[in-house]
Design an enzyme around this catalytic site. Structure first.
Site, PDB file in Angstrom:
ATOM      1  N   ARG A  30       0.844  -1.211   0.000  1.00 45.61           N
ATOM      2  CA  ARG A  30       0.000   0.000   0.000  1.00 45.61           C
ATOM      3  C   ARG A  30       0.875   1.255   0.000  1.00 45.61           C
ATOM      4  NH1 ARG A  30      -1.459   1.894   4.576  1.00 45.61           N
ATOM      5  NH2 ARG A  30      -2.171  -0.034   5.527  1.00 45.61           N
ATOM      6  N   TYR A  82     -17.632  16.843 -14.970  1.00 39.51           N
ATOM      7  CA  TYR A  82     -17.922  15.398 -14.925  1.00 39.51           C
ATOM      8  C   TYR A  82     -18.840  15.147 -13.729  1.00 39.51           C
ATOM      9  CZ  TYR A  82     -17.113  10.400 -14.345  1.00 39.51           C
ATOM     10  OH  TYR A  82     -17.278   9.038 -14.190  1.00 39.51           O
ATOM     11  N   ASP A 154      -8.460  18.587 -14.956  1.00 44.09           N
ATOM     12  CA  ASP A 154      -8.740  17.198 -15.313  1.00 44.09           C
ATOM     13  C   ASP A 154      -8.348  17.054 -16.789  1.00 44.09           C
ATOM     14  OD1 ASP A 154      -9.863  14.776 -16.133  1.00 44.09           O
ATOM     15  OD2 ASP A 154     -11.555  14.932 -14.734  1.00 44.09           O
ATOM     16  N   LYS A 179      -9.221   5.705 -18.958  1.00 48.94           N
ATOM     17  CA  LYS A 179      -9.596   6.101 -20.314  1.00 48.94           C
ATOM     18  C   LYS A 179      -8.420   5.927 -21.285  1.00 48.94           C
ATOM     19  CE  LYS A 179     -13.363   7.042 -18.071  1.00 48.94           C
ATOM     20  NZ  LYS A 179     -13.638   8.335 -17.485  1.00 48.94           N
TER      21      LYS A 179
END
Ligand SMILES: *Cc1c(COP(=O)(O)O)cnc(C)c1O
Length: 358
Positions: A30, A82, A154, A179
């Site tokens: 982690r 978004y 973004d 994406k």
């Protein structure tokens, strides 16, 4: 000999040396692992940032920046941001005590008017989703330059191939690596990239390591692999999108094409100034008629899968209004297209047959 393709390090834990130290600094996955480190180095280099933090989704990356804000802080958001970003603030983080104003980010005066004493973050998304509105990043950055306000962009849609927000004055770049970066619709991921090691750096690293919304080594490997072909895919997809946009703009059954590369786009000049090597592979079209007609055109397409998301090698089409709900400002007859790597002639022919009225 070291392998050409890096291995995927699935181990969650790392052996400690007899003297108490750790080889390469890895302790627990982690906190860090070789696949994530490799990905973060690639991402920082692509955007020209000081460092990058990889997350398990684009939303987790966005939230990490919001978590760095304090109760009472105010943000500016694009009025067509978004839609999950609003949900994050309205619902998930409602008790965090942040306030925001949604602004038309193409209107500098509106941005200036919306700034408050406690505004700490301006959030930009350009070209925007799904109306492809373009914000002048450099102009917004200089507007807030002398204030204690950070600007985050973004950059999921244009990718660093077409737009480099740090060169335009932004402080942070966020990506849904799900994406274009992943590029094959088979991995979920996000990234936060910072222009410099500023006074939020330690806090943001803590949010990643301790908050723990980290991607798995396998996911990091997949995004890293996608990045190897990012330029090739995005260039091919953008070239096809521009050709398709030009074709569709000339079609009688299309009311309008929203694509920043077209001279008819209201912010075409801004897009030309701040984007490079093309205008991206996303576009929206307004089909002549109502929502039903738009949906029936989408259903007739053979080479565009009717599905949400974007940025993969396969072309996708989506009726956004029915996804965003009745409160959304998206026109009823809007279809959003994510153009893939199929031959452009195939895609143009497909639209020709889908739009044929007989
Ligand atoms: C998809 C998307 C997100 C959210 O990313 P996830 O990986 O789905 O969490 C954020 N911003 C933009 C512009 C997106 O397209």
């Amino acid at each position: 000999m070291p392998p050409v393709t890096p291995p995927i390090h699935l181990s969650t834990t790392y052996l400690r040396n007899p003297d108490g130290t750790y080889e390469n600094g890895y302790v627990y996955s982690r906190a860090g692992n070789p696949n994530r480190q490799a990905l973060e180095e690639q991402l920082a280099e692509l955007e020209g940032g000081a460092y990058a933090l990889a997350f398990s989704s684009g939303m987790a990356a966005i939230q990490s920046l919001f978590l760095a804000l304090k109760t009472g802080d105010h943000l500016l958001l694009p009025d067509d941001v978004y839609f999950n970003v609003r949900l994050l603030l309205d619902e998930v983080m409602a008790d965090w005590g942040l306030t925001y104003t949604a602004v038309d980010m193409t209107d500098l005066q509106a941005i200036e008017d919306a700034l408050q004493q406690n505004t700490r973050l301006v959030w930009l998304e350009t070209p925007s989703n799904p109306q492809l509105k373009v914000t002048d990043i450099a102009a917004v950055c200089s507007l807030v330059d002398d204030r204690d306000i950070r600007v985050a962009v973004d950059n999921t849609w244009p990718t660093p191939i077409h737009q480099l927000p740090f060169a335009l004055g932004a402080d942070y770049v966020v990506h849904s690596t799900t994406k274009y970066m992943g590029g094959h619709s088979d991995v979920l991921g996000g990234a936060l990239i910072a222009k410099q090691e500023d006074d939020w750096a330690a806090k943001l690293r803590r949010i990643q390591h301790v908050g723990g919304a980290v991607p798995s080594p396998m996911d990091c490997y997949l995004v890293s692999r996608g990045l190897q072909t990012l330029r090739l895919r995005v260039q091919a997809q953008t070239t096809s999108a521009h050709q398709l946009a030009t074709f569709l703009e000339g079609h009688d059954e299309i009311e309008a094409v929203l694509y920043p590369g077209l001279p008819s786009h209201p912010q075409h000049d801004v897009a030309k100034k701040q984007m490079r090597e093309g205008f991206g592979a996303m576009l929206s079209v307004l089909v002549r008629g109502d929502a039903k007609r738009a949906m029936s055109v989408a259903a007739k397409l053979q080479h565009f899968a009717v599905a949400t998301s974007l940025g993969g090698v396969e072309s996708l089409v989506e009726h956004r209004k029915s996804v965003e709900g009745p409160a959304s400002a998206t026109p009823n007859n809007l279809l959003r297209l994510s153009v893939g790597v199929e031959p452009v002639a195939t895609l143009i022919e497909d639209w020709e047959q889908a739009l044929a009225t007989n």
